[in-house]
Write a protein that holds these residues in place. Structure first.
Motif, short mmCIF file in Angstrom:
data_model
loop_
_atom_site.label_atom_id
_atom_site.label_comp_id
_atom_site.label_asym_id
_atom_site.label_seq_id
_atom_site.Cartn_x
_atom_site.Cartn_y
_atom_site.Cartn_z
N ARG A 208 0.19 -1.42 0.06
CA ARG A 208 0.26 -0.04 0.30
C ARG A 208 0.65 1.11 0.07
O ARG A 208 1.99 1.12 0.84
CB ARG A 208 -0.89 -0.68 1.06
CG ARG A 208 -1.27 1.93 1.66
CD ARG A 208 -2.86 1.47 2.89
NE ARG A 208 -2.96 2.83 3.22
CZ ARG A 208 -2.73 3.43 4.76
NH1 ARG A 208 -2.33 2.27 5.24
NH2 ARG A 208 -2.96 4.82 4.64
N TYR A 209 0.05 2.47 -0.74
CA TYR A 209 0.95 3.16 -0.96
C TYR A 209 0.04 4.40 -0.96
O TYR A 209 -0.93 4.96 -1.84
CB TYR A 209 1.80 3.59 -1.84
CG TYR A 209 3.02 4.78 -2.25
CD1 TYR A 209 4.17 4.82 -1.61
CD2 TYR A 209 2.76 5.60 -2.83
CE1 TYR A 209 4.84 6.23 -1.32
CE2 TYR A 209 3.46 7.11 -3.00
CZ TYR A 209 4.51 7.03 -2.32
OH TYR A 209 5.14 8.65 -2.14
N ASN A 210 0.82 5.30 0.11
CA ASN A 210 -0.20 6.93 0.16
C ASN A 210 0.45 7.91 -0.18
O ASN A 210 1.12 8.64 -0.24
CB ASN A 210 -0.08 7.16 1.80
CG ASN A 210 -1.90 8.50 2.34
OD1 ASN A 210 -1.12 9.12 2.01
ND2 ASN A 210 -2.70 7.62 2.22
N VAL A 211 -0.49 8.48 -1.01
CA VAL A 211 0.60 9.74 -2.10
C VAL A 211 0.46 10.81 -1.48
O VAL A 211 1.11 11.59 -0.91
CB VAL A 211 -0.45 10.11 -3.28
CG1 VAL A 211 0.27 11.46 -4.35
CG2 VAL A 211 -0.45 8.92 -3.90
N GLY A 212 -0.31 10.83 -0.36
CA GLY A 212 -1.13 12.03 0.72
C GLY A 212 0.10 11.80 1.95
O GLY A 212 0.84 13.15 1.94
N ASN A 213 0.23 11.09 2.25
CA ASN A 213 2.17 11.51 3.01
C ASN A 213 3.36 10.41 2.70
O ASN A 213 3.89 10.34 3.46
CB ASN A 213 1.84 10.60 4.55
CG ASN A 213 1.13 9.55 4.39
OD1 ASN A 213 1.06 8.86 4.07
ND2 ASN A 213 0.25 8.40 5.24
N GLU A 214 3.23 10.32 1.62
CA GLU A 214 4.53 9.21 0.47
C GLU A 214 4.33 8.82 1.53
O GLU A 214 5.75 8.42 1.80
CB GLU A 214 5.29 10.55 0.88
CG GLU A 214 5.00 11.89 -0.83
CD GLU A 214 6.01 12.95 -0.84
OE1 GLU A 214 6.82 12.51 -0.77
OE2 GLU A 214 5.06 13.73 -0.98
N THR A 215 4.39 7.90 1.96
CA THR A 215 4.10 6.27 2.90
C THR A 215 3.90 5.00 2.12
O THR A 215 2.72 4.74 2.22
CB THR A 215 4.06 7.05 4.20
OG1 THR A 215 3.93 7.97 5.04
CG2 THR A 215 4.40 5.59 5.25
N ALA A 216 4.87 4.04 2.30
CA ALA A 216 4.31 2.88 1.76
C ALA A 216 3.88 1.72 2.97
O ALA A 216 4.71 2.35 4.57
CB ALA A 216 5.77 1.99 1.08
#
Length: 531
Positions: A208-216
């Motif tokens: 999973r990767y979140n674009v908002g917080n740039e965290t995988a």
């Protein structure tokens, strides 16, 4: 984690190209800027509607649900997006396009999407791209055969496998399935996920990767192999690509060159090179065969420092046995020359074969090969108990060569059940041969009391001697010869004639009940048995 992953995760932003049909309405362009069309569409189009800009052939096909049939060099415009194709059917009432052949969707100056066919329904907000799909955003390219996007639910999906590459950074991500939730800004890659570049490789089932917080986020069994970090295995964790910080849970493991690190939770700051380990933390050096174990560990890889607290242990494997150490706190550091120093504080206990001991604190350094014991140290070696105010042991080739006892030195051993052999002095030096005491040298205020008997018979006499300096030679735990350096005061008594109240020298303490055993090191021994 390798910082190159920060660049790799930017690759997945190209998937946002599936959202091209759900953009906010831009300012209306002047009609003079539009390409000339072969047949004019209706004179007025409401804002946000799909427009036909060009086609070589255009006709109204009532036999096919009242569709506009468009053939040759077809161009559509929807808000700030242009779509090119060989042919299409345009269902004006449904606001729907079915396009075929050399599909090219263009948005802005950087995003281009290519496919064999496109089905877009402006009413349901469903878009379907099929066949030889290629999405290009500058140097980023995604290829696959099937992409669906539900604009109402803000979810994009590809199935059947996809590859995302960056020519600039030489990164490649592949997976069987991918999902994008634009509301939460989450990407999910599933089934045979592989992320590669020239320095690293990641393999997992779900990423999973979140674009908002740039965290995988690692939410399945994951293995990461990199040149600088080595190998990371985890089933649960995250990596913040902005701050270069990561966390691994559920008993994760890191292998870096000669070091193995395992813990229930691992927090790592890559920029600072600092790690914090919680819960059954285990750090092992495969070259030196040294392990550190505890419920909390602090690791500074730049300074090569390790601090272990909360029930800490240390162990080192030797060819014949293993050395175990425990204390309230254990600190280890390696200098620039590769020499290590270990410091143990408060309630120190150690165990190795037939040698064990205790002290308030301990220091060992590769520099001088000395183990230094502070504040009421006690050492048990074979049948001997050694005590004093301060003690140090010289270790050569993993074997004790010499023990020095300073101030109030006392060596005691049992003489069967009849009493105790005793050697006392200001300073005492014990020399070893094949891990047995072979010679004892007493300097200052020397006193001895030992039992005499013929081989195989019971003791018959007690020898009591006072002399400033004494040298004793032993074998198999028994005194074989004694040398008094200066004029001694020595007397041998028949054992039944020696006063009972003088059989123990002043300050005699037999501390056998305090002797460490393997039970004191049970947690680490059991842990090692599971590895």
């Amino acid at each position: 984690m390798n910082s190159s992953f920060k660049i790799v995760f930017i690759l997945i932003l190209v998937l946002q190209g599936v959202n091209i049909f759900a953009q906010k309405k831009p300012a209306t362009k002047n009609k003079k800027d539009r390409p000339k069309v072969t047949t004019a569409p209706p004179a007025q189009k409401p804002a946000g509607k799909i427009e036909i800009l060009q086609a070589n052939v255009a006709k109204y096909d009532t036999s096919y649900s009242e569709a506009h049939r468009l053939i040759g060099n077809v161009i559509f415009k929807h808000e700030n997006m242009l779509m090119f194709c060989d042919s299409a059917r345009f269902f004006e009432k449904e606001s729907r396009i079915k396009a075929y052949g050399h599909i090219h969707v263009q948005q802005g100056d950087t995003l281009n999407v290519y496919a064999d066919s496109l089905d877009y329904n402006g009413t349901t907000k469903l878009a379907k791209l099929r066949g030889h799909i290629r999405m290009v955003e500058k140097d980023l390219v995604m290829t696959c055969d099937s992409v669906d996007f539900d604009a109402k639910r803000s979810i994009g999906v590809y199935k059947g496998g996809a590859t995302i590459t960056s020519a600039k950074n030489k990164n490649t991500l592949t997976s069987r399935t991918g999902y994008y939730h634009s509301k939460t800004k989450d990407f999910y890659f599933k089934d045979n996920v592989v992320l590669k570049n020239q320095d690293s490789e990641l393999k997992t089932d779900t990423l999973r990767y979140n674009v908002g917080n740039e965290t995988a986020y690692f939410i399945a069994a994951t293995k990461i192999t990199t040149k600088d970090t080595g190998e990371i295995t985890t089933t649960n964790g995250w990596f913040d690509t902005r701050k270069d910080k990561s966390a691994f849970y559920n008993r994760s493991e890191l292998k870096k060159k000669e070091k193995n690190i395992t813990a229930d939770t691992i927090l790592y700051d890559q920029k600072k090179g600092i790690g914090n380990l919680y819960g059954n933390a285990w750090m092992y050096d495969t070259t030196d065969k040294v392990g550190l174990f505890g419920d909390y560990a602090y690791y500074d890889e730049k300074k090569e420092e390790v601090l272990i607290t909360r029930n800490p242990f240390m162990m080192q494997k030797f060819s014949k046995d293993t050395f175990y150490l425990k204390a309230d706190t254990i600190f280890s550091v390696r200098d620039t020359s590769g020499k290590s120093t270990v410091k143990a504080y408060r309630n120190v206990k150690f165990f190795k074969g037939d040698m064990m001991g205790k002290a308030d604190s301990l220091i060992y350094s590769d520099e001088d090969s000395l183990i230094k014991f502070f504040r009421q140290p006690v050492l048990w070696q074979d049948k001997n108990q050694l005590t004093g105010d301060y003690m140090e042991a010289r270790v050569v080739d993993n074997k004790i060569q010499k023990i020095t006892i300073t101030n109030n030195s006392f060596i005691i051993s049992k003489a069967d059940t009849v009493g105790y052999n005793q050697i006392k002095g200001r300073n005492v030096y014990a020399y070893f041969n094949e891990e047995e005491i072979s010679k004892i040298k007493v300097e200052g205020n020397g006193q001895t009391l030992y039992y005499i008997g013929e081989e195989g018979k019971s003791y018959s006499a007690i020898n009591r001697a006072d002399c400033s300096d004494i040298i004793l030679y032993t074998k198999e735990g028994k005194i074989k010869r004694i040398t008094f350096v200066y004029q001694p005061d020595a007397t041998a008594y028949p054992i039944d004639k020696y006063p009972a109240n003088e059989k123990l020298l002043k300050d005699f303490k037999w501390l056998e009940e305090q002797k460490p055993t393997e039970l004191d090191f049970k947690p680490v021994i059991e842990f090692l048995g599971t590895r």
